[in-house]
Design a protein around this motif. Structure first.
Motif, PDB file in Angstrom:
ATOM      1  N   LEU A 122       7.830  -5.704   0.037  1.00 21.17           N
ATOM      2  CA  LEU A 122       8.785  -4.552   0.111  1.00 21.17           C
ATOM      3  C   LEU A 122       9.033  -4.182   1.653  1.00 21.17           C
ATOM      4  O   LEU A 122      10.270  -3.905   1.923  1.00 21.17           O
ATOM      5  N   ASP A 123       8.260  -4.299   2.340  1.00 20.57           N
ATOM      6  CA  ASP A 123       8.078  -3.966   3.804  1.00 20.57           C
ATOM      7  C   ASP A 123       9.195  -4.943   4.703  1.00 20.57           C
ATOM      8  O   ASP A 123       9.635  -4.396   5.655  1.00 20.57           O
ATOM      9  N   CYS A 124       9.492  -5.946   3.941  1.00 20.13           N
ATOM     10  CA  CYS A 124      10.453  -6.969   4.575  1.00 20.13           C
ATOM     11  C   CYS A 124      11.871  -6.483   4.421  1.00 20.13           C
ATOM     12  O   CYS A 124      12.881  -7.206   5.073  1.00 20.13           O
ATOM     13  N   PHE A 125      12.216  -5.489   3.397  1.00 13.98           N
ATOM     14  CA  PHE A 125      13.512  -5.281   3.213  1.00 13.98           C
ATOM     15  C   PHE A 125      13.950  -3.816   3.549  1.00 13.98           C
ATOM     16  O   PHE A 125      13.050  -2.970   3.662  1.00 13.98           O
ATOM     17  N   HIS A 126      15.171  -3.678   4.028  1.00 13.18           N
ATOM     18  CA  HIS A 126      15.719  -2.328   4.218  1.00 13.18           C
ATOM     19  C   HIS A 126      15.821  -1.514   2.939  1.00 13.18           C
ATOM     20  O   HIS A 126      15.930  -2.113   1.960  1.00 13.18           O
ATOM     21  N   ASP A 127      16.044  -0.467   3.060  1.00 11.18           N
ATOM     22  CA  ASP A 127      15.987   0.496   1.758  1.00 11.18           C
ATOM     23  C   ASP A 127      17.319   0.178   0.938  1.00 11.18           C
ATOM     24  O   ASP A 127      17.055   0.188  -0.462  1.00 11.18           O
ATOM     25  N   ASN A 128      18.487  -0.169   1.556  1.00 11.21           N
ATOM     26  CA  ASN A 128      19.630  -0.665   0.868  1.00 11.21           C
ATOM     27  C   ASN A 128      19.914  -2.177   0.826  1.00 11.21           C
ATOM     28  O   ASN A 128      21.132  -2.273   0.770  1.00 11.21           O
ATOM     29  N   ALA A 129      19.006  -2.881   1.034  1.00 12.18           N
ATOM     30  CA  ALA A 129      19.252  -4.292   0.986  1.00 12.18           C
ATOM     31  C   ALA A 129      19.357  -4.588  -0.564  1.00 12.18           C
ATOM     32  O   ALA A 129      19.469  -3.948  -1.400  1.00 12.18           O
ATOM     33  N   HIS A 181      19.990  -7.620  -7.142  1.00 13.81           N
ATOM     34  CA  HIS A 181      19.254  -6.511  -7.207  1.00 13.81           C
ATOM     35  C   HIS A 181      19.383  -5.645  -5.963  1.00 13.81           C
ATOM     36  O   HIS A 181      19.510  -6.305  -5.077  1.00 13.81           O
ATOM     37  N   VAL A 182      19.797  -4.311  -6.302  1.00 12.32           N
ATOM     38  CA  VAL A 182      20.398  -3.776  -5.039  1.00 12.32           C
ATOM     39  C   VAL A 182      19.021  -2.619  -4.794  1.00 12.32           C
ATOM     40  O   VAL A 182      18.742  -1.839  -5.780  1.00 12.32           O
ATOM     41  N   GLY A 183      18.727  -2.426  -3.313  1.00 13.06           N
ATOM     42  CA  GLY A 183      18.147  -1.099  -2.957  1.00 13.06           C
ATOM     43  C   GLY A 183      16.299  -1.430  -3.259  1.00 13.06           C
ATOM     44  O   GLY A 183      16.373  -2.365  -4.021  1.00 13.06           O
ATOM     45  N   ARG A 184      15.748  -0.804  -2.379  1.00 10.63           N
ATOM     46  CA  ARG A 184      14.305  -1.146  -2.636  1.00 10.63           C
ATOM     47  C   ARG A 184      13.698  -1.005  -3.999  1.00 10.63           C
ATOM     48  O   ARG A 184      12.870  -1.714  -4.526  1.00 10.63           O
ATOM     49  N   GLU A 185      14.197  -0.075  -4.802  1.00 13.89           N
ATOM     50  CA  GLU A 185      13.717   0.141  -6.180  1.00 13.89           C
ATOM     51  C   GLU A 185      14.221  -0.805  -7.061  1.00 13.89           C
ATOM     52  O   GLU A 185      13.318  -1.164  -7.882  1.00 13.89           O
ATOM     53  N   GLY A 186      15.252  -1.493  -6.865  1.00 11.29           N
ATOM     54  CA  GLY A 186      15.802  -2.463  -7.776  1.00 11.29           C
ATOM     55  C   GLY A 186      15.109  -3.782  -7.322  1.00 11.29           C
ATOM     56  O   GLY A 186      14.806  -4.687  -8.289  1.00 11.29           O
TER      57      GLY A 186
END
Length: 132
Positions: free
Chosen positions: A33-40, A51-56
């Motif tokens: 998850l550290d590889c992704f922006h919050d809104n990736a 799949h949108v956002g870190r939670e998705g």
């Protein structure tokens, strides 16, 4: 906010292969998850799934990692566009479930990097989508 990639060629390869795929294979969810922006976003083009956002993205990876005893990504061929912060990687994904069944997929991922993290990931895979 940094919209362009700040990474050089070797750093882009490191992000894709060592920070992302190696941690997916090791089931290190936080490191993935550290590889992704919050809104990736991640889109599996061959399955019309996004799949949108870190939670998705987190939910997708939790389900994926729980579904397979062993996850191996191997035999990479990478193409790097350092100037524009783009990575393309073709590879084999080998997935083994708790019953010993193995799925082999021939995939290609395309990443757009913003700063030093993934903003967009597009996945093309040869078989059924395990990233639901």
């Amino acid at each position: 906010m940094q919209y362009q990639s700040t990474l050089g060629r070797d750093e882009l390869v490191d992000l894709a292969l060592n920070k992302y795929f190696a941690n997916v294979d090791a089931k290190n969810l936080d490191a993935v998850l550290d590889c992704f922006h919050d809104n990736a976003m991640i889109t599996v083009q061959t399955a019309f799934t996004t799949h949108v956002g870190r939670e998705g993205i987190k939910r997708m990876f939790v389900d994926f990692m729980e579904s397979y005893e062993t996850i191996i990504h191997r035999d990479f061929t990478c193409t790097i566009d350092e100037k524009n912060g783009r990575i393309a990687a073709s590879f084999t994904a080998e997935l083994k479930d708790a019953d010993g069944n193995t799925v082999l997929l021939e995939n290609t991922n395309f990443w757009r990097i913003r700063g030093d993290k993934f903003q967009e990931v597009y996945i093309y895979m040869s078989g059924a989508n395990p990233l639901v």
